[in-house]
Design a protein around this motif. Structure first.
Motif, PDB file in Angstrom:
ATOM      1  N   LEU A  89      -5.379   3.321  -0.832  1.00  0.00           N
ATOM      2  CA  LEU A  89      -5.927   3.669   0.477  1.00  0.00           C
ATOM      3  C   LEU A  89      -6.167   5.174   0.598  1.00  0.00           C
ATOM      4  N   THR A 130     -14.414   5.534   2.767  1.00  0.00           N
ATOM      5  CA  THR A 130     -14.854   4.549   1.775  1.00  0.00           C
ATOM      6  C   THR A 130     -15.206   3.179   2.347  1.00  0.00           C
ATOM      7  N   HIS A 177       0.811  -1.213   0.000  1.00  0.00           N
ATOM      8  CA  HIS A 177       0.000   0.000   0.000  1.00  0.00           C
ATOM      9  C   HIS A 177       0.850   1.270   0.000  1.00  0.00           C
ATOM     10  N   PHE A 189     -14.936  -2.290   3.535  1.00  0.00           N
ATOM     11  CA  PHE A 189     -13.688  -2.580   2.852  1.00  0.00           C
ATOM     12  C   PHE A 189     -13.730  -3.894   2.068  1.00  0.00           C
ATOM     13  N   SER A 194      -0.705   2.496  -3.089  1.00  0.00           N
ATOM     14  CA  SER A 194      -0.871   1.169  -3.689  1.00  0.00           C
ATOM     15  C   SER A 194       0.323   0.919  -4.593  1.00  0.00           C
ATOM     16  N   VAL A 241      -9.261   6.564   2.498  1.00  0.00           N
ATOM     17  CA  VAL A 241      -9.922   5.333   2.933  1.00  0.00           C
ATOM     18  C   VAL A 241     -10.837   5.578   4.131  1.00  0.00           C
ATOM     19  N   TYR A 271     -15.754   3.699   9.141  1.00  0.00           N
ATOM     20  CA  TYR A 271     -14.320   3.421   9.035  1.00  0.00           C
ATOM     21  C   TYR A 271     -13.834   2.665  10.273  1.00  0.00           C
TER      22      TYR A 271
END
Length: 359
Positions: free
Chosen positions: A184, A190, A67, A193, A102, A187, A215
């Motif tokens: 990420l 979002t 990541h 997961f 990433s 993140v 989250y």
């Protein structure tokens, strides 16, 4: 085929190509959405430098290899030296700047341990719908065989979970499959997961607080896998359900059997949805034959009508068993896998959760 369409300046392909410069410009306007820039976002960010430093070190040791688009220069071969190189990189003040978070690489679903259904799709393989749009490298990688397993709490491979028996007794082999490392960036906003949004609860509330609650929930379940629903993440029918319309088409192509009607074929309440959705239509006649065999139980076919009512459940049980047998991807638990942080200490997990909020 592409060269053929390029000969016609008015072809849809060439119209798309001419628009690509604008598309490139559009993509450069897309930026990350740091929590610190969100309304009241800073209220959710820790200011404890010790916690943040600990979170950075945990990220460097356990997450950055996949990541981070930034990599250490001249990464040494020695494991301890590698760890120090990653820590040095992540601790730099500008580590998050222009970092895609990433490595944009493919990883085997068997290594990741995540649900394989989407990765085992065939659309991009040679001869399939999108075969011309996938790379030769991808096709060659998919050609390698793979044995797909689940893993027990100790990380040892075990057969896949069977929703019909309630045991891990499904042995499955197929073509290799992969997932590419997701970014990420932002993140915090979002969750849930994983590629199928299976880790964490979804809530249709886009507020900053709600996103942070989601989250926290998703990160907790990611790092403490034992808190995930597991078997309960399998999507099942909520009531007795008629089969898709393709099944009636297959019934009509079969030799007529007195008493066999479409009303007999249904999915009992609690049937895994993917038991049906991962079927190849070429197997539909075999499924209906399995239903008939379950009803007859060795009796002559001319006895079918007389046994319909008393052996209907036996017919469906036989059909469901055949569905599992011919299922293209009998991987049913949605939220399994990606347990890389499960062995961390509780303080390390909490520090990582706080640091990743800054992404």
């Amino acid at each position: 085929m592409i060269n053929k369409h390029r000969k016609d300046p008015n072809s849809p392909w060439m119209q798309t190509e001419r628009r690509m410069p604008n598309m490139a410009l559009f993509l450069t306007t897309y930026d990350s959405f740091p929590l610190a820039d969100a309304p009241s976002g800073k209220e959710f960010l820790t200011k404890d430098e010790n916690v943040l430093k600990r979170g950075k070190i945990v990220f460097a040791d356990n997450c950055a290899r996949c990541h981070s688009s930034k990599q250490p220069d001249n990464l040494p071969k020695d494991a301890l030296a590698q760890k120090e190189a990653w820590r040095k990189l992540v601790l730099q003040p500008d580590f998050l700047k222009n970092n895609y978070l990433s490595d944009d690489q493919r990883y085997s679903v068997q290594e990741l341990g995540t649900n394989a259904q989407r990765a085992l799709g065939t659309n991009a393989q040679a001869g399939s719908t999108w075969g011309q749009l996938s790379s030769l490298t991808y096709k060659e990688m998919r050609a390698e065989p793979m044995t797909l397993t689940d893993f027990d709490s100790q990380g040892k491979p075990i057969p896949l979970y069977n929703p019909l028996t309630g045991k891990n007794d499904i042995q499955f082999s197929g073509p290799s499959a992969f997932y590419r490392t997701p970014t990420l960036v932002a993140v915090w906003a979002t969750a849930p997961f994983l590629h199928n949004n299976s880790v964490g609860d979804y809530l249709a509330d886009p507020s900053i607080k709600s996103r942070l609650d989601r989250y926290e929930d998703a990160m907790t379940k990611l790092l403490w896998p034992e808190r995930r629903p597991g078997v309960k993440s399998i999507k099942v029918t909520s009531e007795d359900t008629s089969l898709p319309e393709l099944f009636p088409e297959m019934v009509r192509t079969m030799k007529f059997l007195d008493g066999l009607t479409l009303k007999l074929l249904f999915l009992p309440k609690g049937t895994p949805v993917n038991l049906v959705m991962n079927l190849n239509p070429k197997h539909f006649p075999a499924l209906i034959e399995a239903y008939i065999d379950g009803v007859l139980h060795g009796e002559p076919r001319n006895k079918f009508k007389s046994y319909i009512n008393e052996r209907r459940d036996a017919g469906m049980a036989s059909m469901l068993k055949k569905m599992l047998e011919v299922n293209t991807v009998p991987d049913f638990i949605e939220d399994r896998g990606h347990t890389y942080g499960s062995k961390l200490s509780e303080d390390d997990k909490k520090a990582l959760i706080e640091y990743v909020k800054y992404f």
